[in-house]
Design a protein around this motif. Sequence first.
Motif, PDB file in Angstrom:
ATOM      1  N   SER A  48      11.387 -92.025  10.137  1.00 27.10           N
ATOM      2  CA  SER A  48      11.077 -92.002   8.616  1.00 27.10           C
ATOM      3  C   SER A  48      12.244 -92.474   7.952  1.00 27.10           C
ATOM      4  O   SER A  48      12.116 -93.258   7.121  1.00 27.10           O
ATOM      5  N   PRO A  87       5.158 -90.780   2.749  1.00 27.38           N
ATOM      6  CA  PRO A  87       4.023 -90.185   2.974  1.00 27.38           C
ATOM      7  C   PRO A  87       4.312 -88.632   2.053  1.00 27.38           C
ATOM      8  O   PRO A  87       3.333 -87.780   1.886  1.00 27.38           O
ATOM      9  N   THR A 138      -4.176 -84.339   2.916  1.00 26.26           N
ATOM     10  CA  THR A 138      -3.019 -85.334   3.245  1.00 26.26           C
ATOM     11  C   THR A 138      -3.549 -86.512   3.990  1.00 26.26           C
ATOM     12  O   THR A 138      -3.033 -87.666   3.817  1.00 26.26           O
ATOM     13  N   LYS A 141      -4.940 -88.969   1.284  1.00 23.21           N
ATOM     14  CA  LYS A 141      -3.939 -89.659   0.461  1.00 23.21           C
ATOM     15  C   LYS A 141      -3.291 -90.604   1.204  1.00 23.21           C
ATOM     16  O   LYS A 141      -3.231 -91.869   0.804  1.00 23.21           O
ATOM     17  N   ARG A 142      -3.284 -90.600   2.721  1.00 22.92           N
ATOM     18  CA  ARG A 142      -2.568 -91.587   3.440  1.00 22.92           C
ATOM     19  C   ARG A 142      -3.632 -92.701   3.524  1.00 22.92           C
ATOM     20  O   ARG A 142      -3.203 -93.887   3.741  1.00 22.92           O
ATOM     21  N   LYS A 143      -4.975 -92.575   3.572  1.00 26.45           N
ATOM     22  CA  LYS A 143      -5.849 -93.564   3.482  1.00 26.45           C
ATOM     23  C   LYS A 143      -5.929 -94.543   2.248  1.00 26.45           C
ATOM     24  O   LYS A 143      -6.033 -95.622   2.240  1.00 26.45           O
ATOM     25  N   TRP A 145      -3.260 -94.901   0.546  1.00 28.10           N
ATOM     26  CA  TRP A 145      -1.984 -95.611   0.539  1.00 28.10           C
ATOM     27  C   TRP A 145      -2.003 -96.644   1.670  1.00 28.10           C
ATOM     28  O   TRP A 145      -1.757 -97.853   1.301  1.00 28.10           O
ATOM     29  N   MET A 146      -2.962 -96.427   2.798  1.00 29.01           N
ATOM     30  CA  MET A 146      -2.685 -97.387   3.759  1.00 29.01           C
ATOM     31  C   MET A 146      -3.746 -98.543   3.364  1.00 29.01           C
ATOM     32  O   MET A 146      -3.692 -99.700   3.689  1.00 29.01           O
ATOM     33  N   LEU A 159       4.454 -98.656   7.805  1.00 32.18           N
ATOM     34  CA  LEU A 159       3.548 -97.387   8.070  1.00 32.18           C
ATOM     35  C   LEU A 159       4.283 -96.192   8.822  1.00 32.18           C
ATOM     36  O   LEU A 159       4.720 -96.545   9.909  1.00 32.18           O
ATOM     37  N   PRO A 162       0.779 -93.372  10.891  1.00 32.17           N
ATOM     38  CA  PRO A 162      -0.246 -93.499   9.986  1.00 32.17           C
ATOM     39  C   PRO A 162      -1.507 -92.760  10.495  1.00 32.17           C
ATOM     40  O   PRO A 162      -2.365 -92.474   9.640  1.00 32.17           O
TER      41      PRO A 162
END
Length: 211
Positions: A48, A87, A138, A141-143, A145-146, A159, A162
Amino acid sequence: MNLSSPPLLRIDALRFAYPDQPALVSNWSASIGPGVTLLYGDTGTGKSALLQVIAGTLPAIGRLTVAGVSLDTAPEAYRRQVFFVDPVTDRFDQLTARECTASLVEGDAGFSDAKWQAIADGFALAPHLDKKMFMLSTGSKRKVWMAAGLASGRPLILLDEPTAGLDAPSTRCLWATLTGFADQSKQAVIVASAARIDTVPLAATIELPPG
């Protein structure tokens, strides 16, 4: 890496360490071309942090260049070449998912609305697009952004883990979308993961030593 294509990311003599800690990387140089590159390592190996360094949000020693733009000489122009969302960020919490997407793709001339819509459908995001981000799980949110990142036209997409929090249909959509990056020459995707990836054609794998 497609050897007929020039590298999209050049890393020259990079060194990064947290204060009073051993270096995560030292004198690291690499050339990353189009397609999907896996940044692989166990938890605690610094994946990260390295993504943040490459994104230009965490300072390090050395030179980073994306699509001919160097971080040290043109930092704002460099960051416009890169798509990255930490993230754990809370800076989008008061925006709706739709507003968050608009913010993330602002100034991205190559952003594809059609591709975004297909990914949003694959991620089953429709019921969440007008909710504030702090209301989302969580995984959701990732969805958000991705979907923005994978539909981006930026040369470098980063990513971080992911699949964390993703349901099985969304994970399948993610793998299918990443597979679509294999046969093009204009974008590089770096996926940081503690798991091997065998469902996507990889251009390269960078393996970090144990922490």
